[in-house]
Write a protein that holds these residues in place. Structure first.
Motif, PDB file in Angstrom:
ATOM      1  N   GLU A 128       0.924  -1.256  -0.012  1.00 52.86           N
ATOM      2  CA  GLU A 128      -0.002  -0.092  -0.031  1.00 52.86           C
ATOM      3  C   GLU A 128       0.924   1.393  -0.010  1.00 52.86           C
ATOM      4  OE1 GLU A 128      -0.526  -0.073   4.795  1.00 52.86           O
ATOM      5  OE2 GLU A 128      -2.560  -0.551   3.530  1.00 52.86           O
ATOM      6  N   LEU A 129       0.174   2.375  -0.380  1.00 52.91           N
ATOM      7  CA  LEU A 129       1.061   3.381  -0.383  1.00 52.91           C
ATOM      8  C   LEU A 129       1.239   4.247   1.001  1.00 52.91           C
ATOM      9  CD1 LEU A 129       1.858   5.268  -2.898  1.00 52.91           C
ATOM     10  CD2 LEU A 129      -0.254   6.765  -2.640  1.00 52.91           C
ATOM     11  N   PRO A 130       2.415   4.490   1.383  1.00 56.93           N
ATOM     12  CA  PRO A 130       2.476   4.876   2.762  1.00 56.93           C
ATOM     13  C   PRO A 130       1.807   6.364   3.171  1.00 56.93           C
ATOM     14  CG  PRO A 130       4.831   4.419   1.706  1.00 56.93           C
ATOM     15  CD  PRO A 130       3.507   4.428   0.622  1.00 56.93           C
ATOM     16  N   ASP A 131       1.540   6.686   4.529  1.00 57.92           N
ATOM     17  CA  ASP A 131       0.944   7.645   5.001  1.00 57.92           C
ATOM     18  C   ASP A 131       1.847   9.075   4.532  1.00 57.92           C
ATOM     19  OD1 ASP A 131      -0.923   6.031   5.879  1.00 57.92           O
ATOM     20  OD2 ASP A 131      -0.291   6.130   7.798  1.00 57.92           O
ATOM     21  N   ASP A 132       1.250  10.166   4.656  1.00 58.42           N
ATOM     22  CA  ASP A 132       1.645  11.354   4.004  1.00 58.42           C
ATOM     23  C   ASP A 132       2.842  11.780   5.285  1.00 58.42           C
ATOM     24  OD1 ASP A 132      -0.191  11.566   1.960  1.00 58.42           O
ATOM     25  OD2 ASP A 132      -1.203  13.028   3.192  1.00 58.42           O
ATOM     26  N   LEU A 133       3.900  12.159   4.727  1.00 54.72           N
ATOM     27  CA  LEU A 133       5.156  12.455   5.800  1.00 54.72           C
ATOM     28  C   LEU A 133       4.832  13.481   6.683  1.00 54.72           C
ATOM     29  CD1 LEU A 133       8.147  11.392   5.945  1.00 54.72           C
ATOM     30  CD2 LEU A 133       8.823  13.211   4.238  1.00 54.72           C
ATOM     31  N   THR A 134       5.313  13.464   7.817  1.00 54.55           N
ATOM     32  CA  THR A 134       5.149  14.549   8.564  1.00 54.55           C
ATOM     33  C   THR A 134       6.428  15.025   9.618  1.00 54.55           C
ATOM     34  OG1 THR A 134       4.787  12.616  10.400  1.00 54.55           O
ATOM     35  CG2 THR A 134       2.700  13.470   9.262  1.00 54.55           C
ATOM     36  N   LEU A 135       7.633  14.720   8.949  1.00 55.58           N
ATOM     37  CA  LEU A 135       8.555  15.243   9.560  1.00 55.58           C
ATOM     38  C   LEU A 135       9.002  16.545   9.464  1.00 55.58           C
ATOM     39  CD1 LEU A 135      11.267  12.334   8.174  1.00 55.58           C
ATOM     40  CD2 LEU A 135      10.443  12.694  10.303  1.00 55.58           C
ATOM     41  N   PRO A 136       9.517  17.214  10.480  1.00 54.45           N
ATOM     42  CA  PRO A 136       9.656  18.617  10.393  1.00 54.45           C
ATOM     43  C   PRO A 136      10.912  19.075   9.706  1.00 54.45           C
ATOM     44  CG  PRO A 136      10.580  17.817  12.523  1.00 54.45           C
ATOM     45  CD  PRO A 136       9.882  16.661  11.820  1.00 54.45           C
ATOM     46  N   VAL A 137      11.134  20.287   9.494  1.00 54.91           N
ATOM     47  CA  VAL A 137      12.400  20.821   8.793  1.00 54.91           C
ATOM     48  C   VAL A 137      13.191  21.107   9.983  1.00 54.91           C
ATOM     49  CG1 VAL A 137      13.374  22.354   7.388  1.00 54.91           C
ATOM     50  CG2 VAL A 137      11.357  21.587   6.815  1.00 54.91           C
ATOM     51  N   VAL A 138      14.644  20.713   9.971  1.00 50.84           N
ATOM     52  CA  VAL A 138      15.471  21.033  11.137  1.00 50.84           C
ATOM     53  C   VAL A 138      16.859  21.694  10.762  1.00 50.84           C
ATOM     54  CG1 VAL A 138      16.552  19.861  13.198  1.00 50.84           C
ATOM     55  CG2 VAL A 138      14.448  18.758  12.074  1.00 50.84           C
ATOM     56  N   ALA A 139      17.020  22.755  11.577  1.00 50.50           N
ATOM     57  CA  ALA A 139      18.349  23.302  11.575  1.00 50.50           C
ATOM     58  C   ALA A 139      18.932  22.629  12.562  1.00 50.50           C
ATOM     59  CB  ALA A 139      18.082  24.882  11.579  1.00 50.50           C
ATOM     60  N   ASP A 146      10.783   0.073  -2.993  1.00 52.73           N
ATOM     61  CA  ASP A 146      10.554   0.468  -1.603  1.00 52.73           C
ATOM     62  C   ASP A 146      10.513   2.096  -1.757  1.00 52.73           C
ATOM     63  OD1 ASP A 146      10.357   0.541   1.071  1.00 52.73           O
ATOM     64  OD2 ASP A 146      12.735   0.552   1.559  1.00 52.73           O
ATOM     65  N   MET A 147       9.957   2.604  -0.728  1.00 52.05           N
ATOM     66  CA  MET A 147       9.721   4.066  -0.668  1.00 52.05           C
ATOM     67  C   MET A 147       9.883   4.570   0.887  1.00 52.05           C
ATOM     68  SD  MET A 147       6.150   5.980  -1.901  1.00 52.05           S
ATOM     69  CE  MET A 147       6.011   7.996  -1.931  1.00 52.05           C
ATOM     70  N   THR A 148      11.115   5.279   0.947  1.00 47.86           N
ATOM     71  CA  THR A 148      11.237   5.315   2.477  1.00 47.86           C
ATOM     72  C   THR A 148      11.358   6.878   2.963  1.00 47.86           C
ATOM     73  OG1 THR A 148      12.637   3.708   2.321  1.00 47.86           O
ATOM     74  CG2 THR A 148      13.086   4.775   4.233  1.00 47.86           C
ATOM     75  N   PRO A 149      10.715   7.311   3.888  1.00 44.41           N
ATOM     76  CA  PRO A 149      10.861   8.763   4.512  1.00 44.41           C
ATOM     77  C   PRO A 149      12.089   9.119   5.203  1.00 44.41           C
ATOM     78  CG  PRO A 149       9.523   7.395   5.837  1.00 44.41           C
ATOM     79  CD  PRO A 149       9.801   6.312   4.749  1.00 44.41           C
ATOM     80  N   GLY A 150      12.731  10.198   4.877  1.00 43.02           N
ATOM     81  CA  GLY A 150      13.897  10.540   5.891  1.00 43.02           C
ATOM     82  C   GLY A 150      14.424  12.147   5.422  1.00 43.02           C
ATOM     83  N   TYR A 151      15.568  12.133   5.486  1.00 41.09           N
ATOM     84  CA  TYR A 151      16.157  13.350   5.350  1.00 41.09           C
ATOM     85  C   TYR A 151      17.301  13.468   4.446  1.00 41.09           C
ATOM     86  CZ  TYR A 151      13.996  15.405   9.826  1.00 41.09           C
ATOM     87  OH  TYR A 151      13.167  15.657  10.747  1.00 41.09           O
ATOM     88  N   LEU A 152      17.465  14.732   3.663  1.00 42.94           N
ATOM     89  CA  LEU A 152      18.712  15.173   3.152  1.00 42.94           C
ATOM     90  C   LEU A 152      19.274  16.327   3.813  1.00 42.94           C
ATOM     91  CD1 LEU A 152      18.103  14.500  -0.803  1.00 42.94           C
ATOM     92  CD2 LEU A 152      19.525  13.169   0.756  1.00 42.94           C
ATOM     93  N   SER A 153      20.515  16.405   4.070  1.00 44.70           N
ATOM     94  CA  SER A 153      21.110  17.289   4.652  1.00 44.70           C
ATOM     95  C   SER A 153      21.919  18.517   3.711  1.00 44.70           C
ATOM     96  CB  SER A 153      22.231  17.037   5.793  1.00 44.70           C
ATOM     97  OG  SER A 153      23.222  16.261   4.887  1.00 44.70           O
ATOM     98  N   SER A 154      21.710  19.668   3.948  1.00 43.99           N
ATOM     99  CA  SER A 154      22.647  20.827   3.156  1.00 43.99           C
ATOM    100  C   SER A 154      23.098  21.647   3.947  1.00 43.99           C
ATOM    101  CB  SER A 154      21.766  21.526   2.139  1.00 43.99           C
ATOM    102  OG  SER A 154      20.629  21.858   2.913  1.00 43.99           O
ATOM    103  N   SER A 155      24.423  22.382   3.859  1.00 46.66           N
ATOM    104  CA  SER A 155      24.967  23.090   4.696  1.00 46.66           C
ATOM    105  C   SER A 155      24.718  24.534   4.395  1.00 46.66           C
ATOM    106  CB  SER A 155      26.545  22.789   4.708  1.00 46.66           C
ATOM    107  OG  SER A 155      27.005  21.489   5.067  1.00 46.66           O
ATOM    108  N   THR A 156      24.047  25.340   5.501  1.00 43.80           N
ATOM    109  CA  THR A 156      23.952  26.626   5.088  1.00 43.80           C
ATOM    110  C   THR A 156      25.012  27.331   5.539  1.00 43.80           C
ATOM    111  OG1 THR A 156      22.907  26.538   7.467  1.00 43.80           O
ATOM    112  CG2 THR A 156      21.204  26.405   5.382  1.00 43.80           C
ATOM    113  N   THR A 157      25.703  27.284   6.595  1.00 44.58           N
ATOM    114  CA  THR A 157      27.024  27.816   6.863  1.00 44.58           C
ATOM    115  C   THR A 157      28.174  26.710   7.374  1.00 44.58           C
ATOM    116  OG1 THR A 157      26.407  28.037   9.423  1.00 44.58           O
ATOM    117  CG2 THR A 157      25.704  29.827   7.812  1.00 44.58           C
TER     118      THR A 157
END
Length: 274
Positions: free
Chosen positions: A58-69, A231-242
């Motif tokens: 089945e299709l996974p539920d909608d993603l609920t992760l926050p944006v984190v600094a 597979d369809m996996t929720p998670g994060y990608l990181s990017s450097s702001t400073t």
């Protein structure tokens, strides 16, 4: 009308109003659920018309992760080196890439989070456990936890790759690879993110159905070829702001028969995994 009778009438009217409101809320919930199911079915239908099979049940539920600094903290690099190698000394007092050395091996750390630890055979062994359990134990020694992404043989070596977890979610841009030669761990390398969350915000994320359509559009626009989503996996990608500041953005990782791809849950941007 006596007050007691009037009070009973008022209470009866309030009960009727509450009952009507409950019926309306229930009806709206059913309509919303039906709409979501129809949207999911439509997204899967579009995917199949594009020649891609969806192998998940089945299709996974909608993603609920926050944006984190996250603000990086490098203060415990020497402690990590000592935990893995025993007594160490700082060989190069270079803030960009300090190098620790000891009888049991060496460890180097970079400002961007990349690191390499080389161990002498016999320092860290399987000790009766399997490769995954022993590797997870090593990550715990480093203050990390990880999600197993890949296990393969490379000649005589067994290589396991993990994605570091942040608050239980994998950070796909922070892989850690452990190389085992027989029962001996000989190298750990990859990228680690350690620090404190400077901020965490709840953003409006794209629905899973929309992400699926964006995935198909990205595949077609980029000229990529795949026939199934495994597979369809929720998670994060990181990017450097400073130099010290890192942003974690919620994404979906699609694993297909021809490779892995990411869809940004905020913008819908499509990128192939490196």
């Amino acid at each position: 009308m006596e007050w007691s009778k009037l009070k009973n009438v008022i209470l009866l009217m309030l009960l009727c109003v509450n009952a009507i409101l409950l019926l309306l809320v229930g009806s709206q919930a059913r309509v919303s659920t039906r709409y979501q199911e129809e949207t999911k079915e439509a997204a899967l239908s579009v995917l199949e018309q594009g020649g891609i099979s969806f192998l998940l049940d089945e299709l996974p539920d909608d993603l609920t992760l926050p944006v984190v600094a996250v603000t990086r903290d490098r203060s415990n690099e020497s402690a990590i080196a000592s935990a893995l190698l025993g007594e160490v000394t700082l060989q190069e007092q270079n803030e960009v890439r300090p190098r620790y050395s000891g009888q049991n091996g060496t460890a180097e750390f970079s400002m961007n989070g990349s690191f390499t630890v080389t161990l002498q055979p016999g320092v860290y062994t399987l000790d009766g456990h399997d490769y995954d359990k022993s590797s997870q134990s090593c990550l715990k020694t480093m203050g990390l936890s990880g999600t197993l992404a890949d296990k393969r043989l490379d000649g005589s070596e067994t290589v396991l790759t993990y994605f570091q977890n942040w608050e239980g979610a994998p950070v796909f841009s922070c892989p850690v690879t452990l190389r085992w030669q027989g029962k001996d761990l000989i190298q750990i390398e990859g990228s680690r993110l350690e620090g404190t969350a400077a901020s965490s915000t709840e953003e409006a994320l794209l629905s899973t159905s929309t992400v699926l359509v964006r995935f198909l559009a990205g595949v077609n626009a980029g000229g990529y070829v795949c026939s199934r989503i495994e597979d369809m996996t929720p998670g994060y990608l990181s990017s450097s702001t400073t130099t010290r500041q890192v942003q974690l953005t919620p994404v979906w990782r699609f694993t297909t028969d021809t490779g892995a791809y990411y869809v940004d849950a905020l913008t819908g941007d499509f990128t192939p995994a490196e």
